[in-house]
Design a protein around this motif. Structure first.
Motif, PDB file in Angstrom:
ATOM      1  N   UNK A  11       0.844  -1.206   0.000  1.00  0.00           N
ATOM      2  CA  UNK A  11       0.000   0.000   0.000  1.00  0.00           C
ATOM      3  C   UNK A  11       0.870   1.242   0.000  1.00  0.00           C
ATOM      4  N   UNK A  12       1.912   1.259   0.801  1.00  0.00           N
ATOM      5  CA  UNK A  12       2.815   2.408   0.828  1.00  0.00           C
ATOM      6  C   UNK A  12       3.467   2.612  -0.535  1.00  0.00           C
ATOM      7  N   UNK A  13       3.886   1.517  -1.173  1.00  0.00           N
ATOM      8  CA  UNK A  13       4.507   1.614  -2.496  1.00  0.00           C
ATOM      9  C   UNK A  13       3.521   2.180  -3.502  1.00  0.00           C
ATOM     10  N   UNK A  16       3.167   5.956  -3.091  1.00  0.00           N
ATOM     11  CA  UNK A  16       4.316   6.688  -3.614  1.00  0.00           C
ATOM     12  C   UNK A  16       4.337   6.692  -5.134  1.00  0.00           C
ATOM     13  N   UNK A  17       3.933   5.606  -5.751  1.00  0.00           N
ATOM     14  CA  UNK A  17       3.992   5.497  -7.208  1.00  0.00           C
ATOM     15  C   UNK A  17       2.867   6.250  -7.906  1.00  0.00           C
ATOM     16  N   UNK A  18       1.731   6.392  -7.244  1.00  0.00           N
ATOM     17  CA  UNK A  18       0.564   6.989  -7.915  1.00  0.00           C
ATOM     18  C   UNK A  18       0.336   8.455  -7.565  1.00  0.00           C
ATOM     19  N   UNK A 219       6.606  12.038  -2.569  1.00  0.00           N
ATOM     20  CA  UNK A 219       6.379  11.790  -3.990  1.00  0.00           C
ATOM     21  C   UNK A 219       6.144  13.101  -4.733  1.00  0.00           C
ATOM     22  N   UNK A 220       5.458  14.047  -4.090  1.00  0.00           N
ATOM     23  CA  UNK A 220       5.211  15.356  -4.695  1.00  0.00           C
ATOM     24  C   UNK A 220       6.476  16.201  -4.749  1.00  0.00           C
TER      25      UNK A 220
END
Length: 260
Positions: A11-13, A16-18, A219-220
């Motif tokens: 879920x964490x991955x 971060x990816x989306x 991620x942002x």
């Protein structure tokens, strides 16, 4: 049934990816991110300057959100835009160019691509601007000295390069621009013939509701911890997830007003 560690990491991955930012907008984080504000009002300072100094430039306009508001607010501080073509914008991140162009089209503002870190000259002629505004964007002092007209002004608010040291402690990262500090920036501008009329620095706090908000934020803003991945930081992320209180990170800002 309790969530397994594997499911939590997946879920964490996925977070971060989306996580994709459009323009310069953290609205997706909502109340999960609460940030202090500096004691000065940089936008008001810019609006007042725009009311009397044109042509003007907004460097690093993002998605054009802030400049749109500034154009609208000029009339509230007793000024007006002399003509639509007197306001200009630049943006160095390609995904934002189309967003900013669309947002600023109704105001007749052209957005030109420019990133000072490429070393390329600014796409305007000598002494072109009476005012250059810069919020959280890199700049080349020598190029500013070239495009800002005599008696023109440069206004900037910057993120101190040592902000969010907690991220570097937790995730073993390195700041992308540790030299971005008030003292060195003042020296650079003065060496290019600018006179500093105002400057200040400030320290505050950003508060994240949970570790998922931290992952989304990174991620942002990937330059806060260059190269950050979930897979490489599972131990640190687990420790943050186990905290009962919100996760606090130090903010640092400085602003400069300079005349040529």
């Amino acid at each position: 049934m309790a969530e397994s560690a594997e499911d939590r990491y997946a879920r964490w991955q996925w977070i971060h990816e989306t996580a994709v930012m459009t323009g310069w907008d953290f609205a997706a984080l909502g109340s999960r991110l609460v940030a202090d504000e500096p004691p000065w009002d940089f936008d008001l300072t810019c609006a007042k300057a725009m009311a009397r100094l044109q042509p003007c430039l907004d460097m690093g306009t993002g998605g054009g959100e802030r400049l749109s508001k500034l154009v609208k607010s000029v009339s509230t501080v007793g000024g007006f835009i002399s003509r639509r073509s007197s306001v200009h914008a630049s943006e160095g991140w390609k995904p934002n160019l189309a967003v900013a162009t669309s947002a600023l089209e109704e105001y007749g503002i052209e957005v030109r691509e420019y990133d000072s870190e490429t070393g390329e000259p600014m796409p305007w002629s000598d002494d072109f601007f009476d005012l250059v505004m810069n919020r959280h964007e890199s700049y080349d002092p020598a190029e500013l000295a070239r495009v800002v007209a005599p008696d023109g002004r440069f206004l900037t608010q910057q993120v101190d390069g040592t902000e969010a040291s907690e991220f570097r402690l937790w995730f073993d990262g390195r700041p992308e621009a540790p030299e971005n500090r008030l003292g060195p920036r003042l020296d650079e501008l003065e060496s290019q013939g600018f006179t500093i009329t105002d400057a200040d620095e400030w320290t505050g706090t950003m508060e994240f509701a949970d570790v998922e908000a931290v992952i989304e934020y990174l991620a942002y803003i990937p330059w806060d911890v260059p190269g950050f991945t979930v897979a490489d930081n599972l131990v640190a992320l687990d420790r943050l997830a186990a905290r009962r209180s919100p996760i606090e990170v130090t903010q640092k800002r400085f602003h400069i007003a300079a005349e040529r």
